[in-house]
Scaffold this active site. Structure first.
Site, PDB file in Angstrom:
ATOM      1  N   CYS A  36       0.764  -1.227   0.278  1.00  0.00           N
ATOM      2  CA  CYS A  36      -0.177  -0.080  -0.071  1.00  0.00           C
ATOM      3  C   CYS A  36       0.998   1.224   0.066  1.00  0.00           C
ATOM      4  O   CYS A  36       0.444   2.355  -0.231  1.00  0.00           O
ATOM      5  CB  CYS A  36      -1.015   0.157   1.078  1.00  0.00           C
ATOM      6  SG  CYS A  36      -2.090  -1.346   0.950  1.00  0.00           S
ATOM      7  N   HIS A  89      -3.662   6.964   2.529  1.00  0.00           N
ATOM      8  CA  HIS A  89      -4.186   5.662   1.936  1.00  0.00           C
ATOM      9  C   HIS A  89      -5.346   5.400   2.641  1.00  0.00           C
ATOM     10  O   HIS A  89      -5.652   5.113   3.342  1.00  0.00           O
ATOM     11  CB  HIS A  89      -2.869   4.490   2.383  1.00  0.00           C
ATOM     12  CG  HIS A  89      -3.626   3.336   2.065  1.00  0.00           C
ATOM     13  ND1 HIS A  89      -3.839   2.853   0.785  1.00  0.00           N
ATOM     14  CD2 HIS A  89      -3.418   2.023   2.730  1.00  0.00           C
ATOM     15  CE1 HIS A  89      -3.995   1.669   0.710  1.00  0.00           C
ATOM     16  NE2 HIS A  89      -3.935   1.064   1.829  1.00  0.00           N
ATOM     17  N   ASN A 113     -10.111  -0.727  -0.638  1.00  0.00           N
ATOM     18  CA  ASN A 113      -8.741  -0.578  -0.602  1.00  0.00           C
ATOM     19  C   ASN A 113      -8.007  -1.233  -1.974  1.00  0.00           C
ATOM     20  O   ASN A 113      -8.165  -2.238  -2.364  1.00  0.00           O
ATOM     21  CB  ASN A 113      -8.211  -1.289   0.457  1.00  0.00           C
ATOM     22  CG  ASN A 113      -6.472  -1.177   0.733  1.00  0.00           C
ATOM     23  OD1 ASN A 113      -5.855  -0.672  -0.083  1.00  0.00           O
ATOM     24  ND2 ASN A 113      -5.973  -1.866   1.803  1.00  0.00           N
TER      25      ASN A 113
HETATM   26  N1  ACO Z   1     -18.467  -9.381   8.332  1.00  0.00           N
HETATM   27  C1  ACO Z   1     -18.723  -9.840   9.655  1.00  0.00           C
HETATM   28  N2  ACO Z   1     -17.995 -10.118  10.652  1.00  0.00           N
HETATM   29  C2  ACO Z   1     -16.579  -9.978  10.295  1.00  0.00           C
HETATM   30  C3  ACO Z   1     -16.112  -9.835   9.266  1.00  0.00           C
HETATM   31  C4  ACO Z   1     -17.022  -9.402   7.965  1.00  0.00           C
HETATM   32  N3  ACO Z   1     -16.577  -9.043   6.842  1.00  0.00           N
HETATM   33  N4  ACO Z   1     -14.937  -9.818   8.943  1.00  0.00           N
HETATM   34  C5  ACO Z   1     -14.365 -10.067  10.329  1.00  0.00           C
HETATM   35  N5  ACO Z   1     -15.355 -10.080  11.011  1.00  0.00           N
HETATM   36  C6  ACO Z   1     -15.665 -10.746  12.460  1.00  0.00           C
HETATM   37  C7  ACO Z   1     -14.446 -11.448  12.935  1.00  0.00           C
HETATM   38  O1  ACO Z   1     -14.558 -12.812  12.608  1.00  0.00           O
HETATM   39  C8  ACO Z   1     -14.360 -11.215  14.552  1.00  0.00           C
HETATM   40  O2  ACO Z   1     -15.497 -11.972  15.109  1.00  0.00           O
HETATM   41  P1  ACO Z   1     -14.891 -12.800  16.380  1.00  0.00           P
HETATM   42  O3  ACO Z   1     -15.009 -11.725  17.322  1.00  0.00           O
HETATM   43  O4  ACO Z   1     -16.164 -13.602  16.649  1.00  0.00           O
HETATM   44  O5  ACO Z   1     -13.746 -13.780  16.306  1.00  0.00           O
HETATM   45  C9  ACO Z   1     -14.994  -9.868  14.372  1.00  0.00           C
HETATM   46  O6  ACO Z   1     -15.541  -9.345  13.397  1.00  0.00           O
HETATM   47  C10 ACO Z   1     -13.969  -8.827  14.933  1.00  0.00           C
HETATM   48  O7  ACO Z   1     -12.766  -8.991  14.117  1.00  0.00           O
HETATM   49  P2  ACO Z   1     -11.486  -8.213  13.892  1.00  0.00           P
HETATM   50  O8  ACO Z   1     -10.522  -8.479  13.010  1.00  0.00           O
HETATM   51  O9  ACO Z   1     -11.005  -7.726  15.334  1.00  0.00           O
HETATM   52  O10 ACO Z   1     -12.458  -6.865  13.416  1.00  0.00           O
HETATM   53  P3  ACO Z   1     -11.580  -5.092  13.371  1.00  0.00           P
HETATM   54  O11 ACO Z   1     -12.608  -4.321  13.811  1.00  0.00           O
HETATM   55  O12 ACO Z   1     -10.276  -5.109  13.754  1.00  0.00           O
HETATM   56  O13 ACO Z   1     -11.749  -4.984  11.715  1.00  0.00           O
HETATM   57  C11 ACO Z   1     -10.248  -5.008   9.864  1.00  0.00           C
HETATM   58  C12 ACO Z   1     -11.171  -6.005  10.916  1.00  0.00           C
HETATM   59  C13 ACO Z   1     -11.636  -4.018   9.066  1.00  0.00           C
HETATM   60  C14 ACO Z   1      -9.692  -5.813   9.015  1.00  0.00           C
HETATM   61  C15 ACO Z   1      -9.496  -3.897  10.524  1.00  0.00           C
HETATM   62  O14 ACO Z   1      -8.780  -4.659  11.338  1.00  0.00           O
HETATM   63  C16 ACO Z   1      -8.582  -3.181   9.648  1.00  0.00           C
HETATM   64  O15 ACO Z   1      -8.756  -2.513   8.744  1.00  0.00           O
HETATM   65  N6  ACO Z   1      -7.100  -3.728   9.652  1.00  0.00           N
HETATM   66  C17 ACO Z   1      -6.222  -2.829   8.964  1.00  0.00           C
HETATM   67  C18 ACO Z   1      -6.262  -3.111   7.397  1.00  0.00           C
HETATM   68  C19 ACO Z   1      -4.924  -2.311   6.878  1.00  0.00           C
HETATM   69  O16 ACO Z   1      -4.770  -1.181   6.991  1.00  0.00           O
HETATM   70  N7  ACO Z   1      -4.139  -3.143   6.088  1.00  0.00           N
HETATM   71  C20 ACO Z   1      -2.964  -2.498   5.419  1.00  0.00           C
HETATM   72  C21 ACO Z   1      -2.980  -2.297   4.113  1.00  0.00           C
HETATM   73  S1  ACO Z   1      -3.254  -3.599   3.096  1.00  0.00           S
HETATM   74  C22 ACO Z   1      -1.786  -3.956   2.038  1.00  0.00           C
HETATM   75  O17 ACO Z   1      -0.890  -3.252   2.526  1.00  0.00           O
HETATM   76  C23 ACO Z   1      -2.055  -4.758   0.974  1.00  0.00           C
END
Ligand code: ACO
Length: 330
Positions: free
Chosen positions: A114, A255, A285
């Site tokens: 990214c 980003h 993204n």
């Molecule tokens: N729908 C419903 N529930 C979901 C989904 C979904 N699509 N995805 C995950 N959940 C659930 C999980 O299973 C989890 O359930 P559990 O508590 O029963 O285990 C719950 O939601 C919480 O999961 P988390 O992963 O803790 O959710 P979070 O609030 O952290 O959001 C996310 C996840 C959106 C991925 C977030 O962590 C994020 O944006 N992280 C950073 C991403 C990023 O910046 N990446 C870098 C760039 S990408 C690159 O370089 C290629």
């Protein structure tokens, strides 16, 4: 030679097909409410089968040339940051050079996830600054849908496909143009966001495919925390280096990985909402394409004018992160 360099043109292209949150409700156990609330994404554009990265990048480059009144033959260097090249080799830059008829250009791809666009821009500007080239393009282009597991709800809703291209040329005036870049990596973060299969460590086998090693694997929470902290830190660092404060910035272009990351970073920096561009709702993204797509939309919407301070910042797999400061030219 030490010339001032400006972004003199910007364009974008996304494929026409759209996947909405409602579409995902039919594919995995998720809901529009969860996706919108946790990420800010409503929809993302996805290629049809057979459409490759170089097709998106070539379209963005052709649009850039049209809008600037130049031809691809006028381009001297093509740099493509991407984690989803058409293939390992030849590079996507070679494919784009052939497809667009940019026969006077050389080029290469850059891998920084990214942060690819910022790392590529920081690289590209050196060629113009030092007088080696007069016209260089950077095309952030991704087909993220090619490395996403559409049965994994935690990653599949996040990403989209698209391309954004900028043209770099020497700046005639001192008051406008690219000012500085800070680029960083920390390999110890590699374990939190990676694609383990397909490279020399785990060459493709039936086993690597069965284990879904050719898809994005992410520990979302760890990435989230690091992203907020480091994107804010590097943004403040570059401002302080140039005796500026967040108030001096007309537009902050972060980003687009998650709306909550963007809002937390903006809050840490003390930015007003009006200073920050967010378009993740429309595209998801798109990895190396998010920043040039934002720059294109900001220009079209009249959110940035000549002379305005623009600050771009990114965070991605590696970990990689960085910031770029400029005074807008177009
Ligand atoms: N729908 C419903 N529930 C979901 C989904 C979904 N699509 N995805 C995950 N959940 C659930 C999980 O299973 C989890 O359930 P559990 O508590 O029963 O285990 C719950 O939601 C919480 O999961 P988390 O992963 O803790 O959710 P979070 O609030 O952290 O959001 C996310 C996840 C959106 C991925 C977030 O962590 C994020 O944006 N992280 C950073 C991403 C990023 O910046 N990446 C870098 C760039 S990408 C690159 O370089 C290629």
């Amino acid at each position: 030679m030490n010339r001032k360099v400006k972004i003199s043109g910007v364009e974008m292209y996304v494929p026409p097909k759209v996947l909405t949150n409602e579409d995902f409700e039919k594919m995995v156990d998720t809901s529009n409410e969860w996706i919108l609330e946790r990420t800010g994404i409503r929809e993302r554009h996805i290629v049809e089968k057979g459409v490759a990265n170089s097709d998106l990048a070539s379209e963005a480059l052709k649009r850039l040339c049209n809008s600037k009144g130049i031809t691809p033959e006028d381009i001297e260097l093509i740099i493509i940051p991407t984690v989803t090249p058409d293939m390992f080799f030849p590079s996507t830059a070679c494919r784009v050079q052939e497809k667009t008829g940019a026969k006077n250009a050389w080029g290469f791809d850059i891998s920084a996830a990214c942060s690819g666009f910022i790392f590529a821009l920081a690289t590209a500007e050196k060629f113009v600054r030092t007088g080696v080239h007069d016209r260089v393009v950077v095309i952030g282009s991704e087909v993220m849908s090619s490395i996403i597991d559409y049965t994994d709800r935690a990653t599949c809703v996040l990403f989209g496909d698209g391309a954004g291209a900028v043209l770099l040329e020497p700046a005639e005036e001192d008051e406008v143009g690219l000012i500085d870049f800070i680029c960083k990596i920390d390999g110890s973060g590699g374990k939190f966001l990676y694609m383990p299969g397909g490279g020399s460590l785990n060459p493709p086998t039936h086993e690597t495919v069965d284990k879904k090693m050719h898809y994005v694997h992410q520990h979302g929470r760890q990435v989230f925390k690091f992203a907020v902290k480091e994107m804010a830190n590097v943004s403040i660092e570059i401002l302080e280096k140039h005796n500026l404060t967040p108030k001096d910035i007309k537009l902050y272009v972060p980003h687009q990985a998650n709306m909550r990351i963007i809002k937390s970073v903006a809050e840490r920096m003390g930015l007003d909402e009006s200073q920050v561009i967010i378009n993740i709702d429309k595209y998801g993204n798109t990895t190396s394409a998010t920043i040039p797509i934002c720059l294109y939309e900001a220009t079209k919407e009249g959110r940035i004018q000549k002379g305005d301070y623009v600050l771009i910042a990114s965070f991605g797999a590696g970990f990689t992160w960085g910031a770029g400061l400029m005074r807008w030219e177009i």
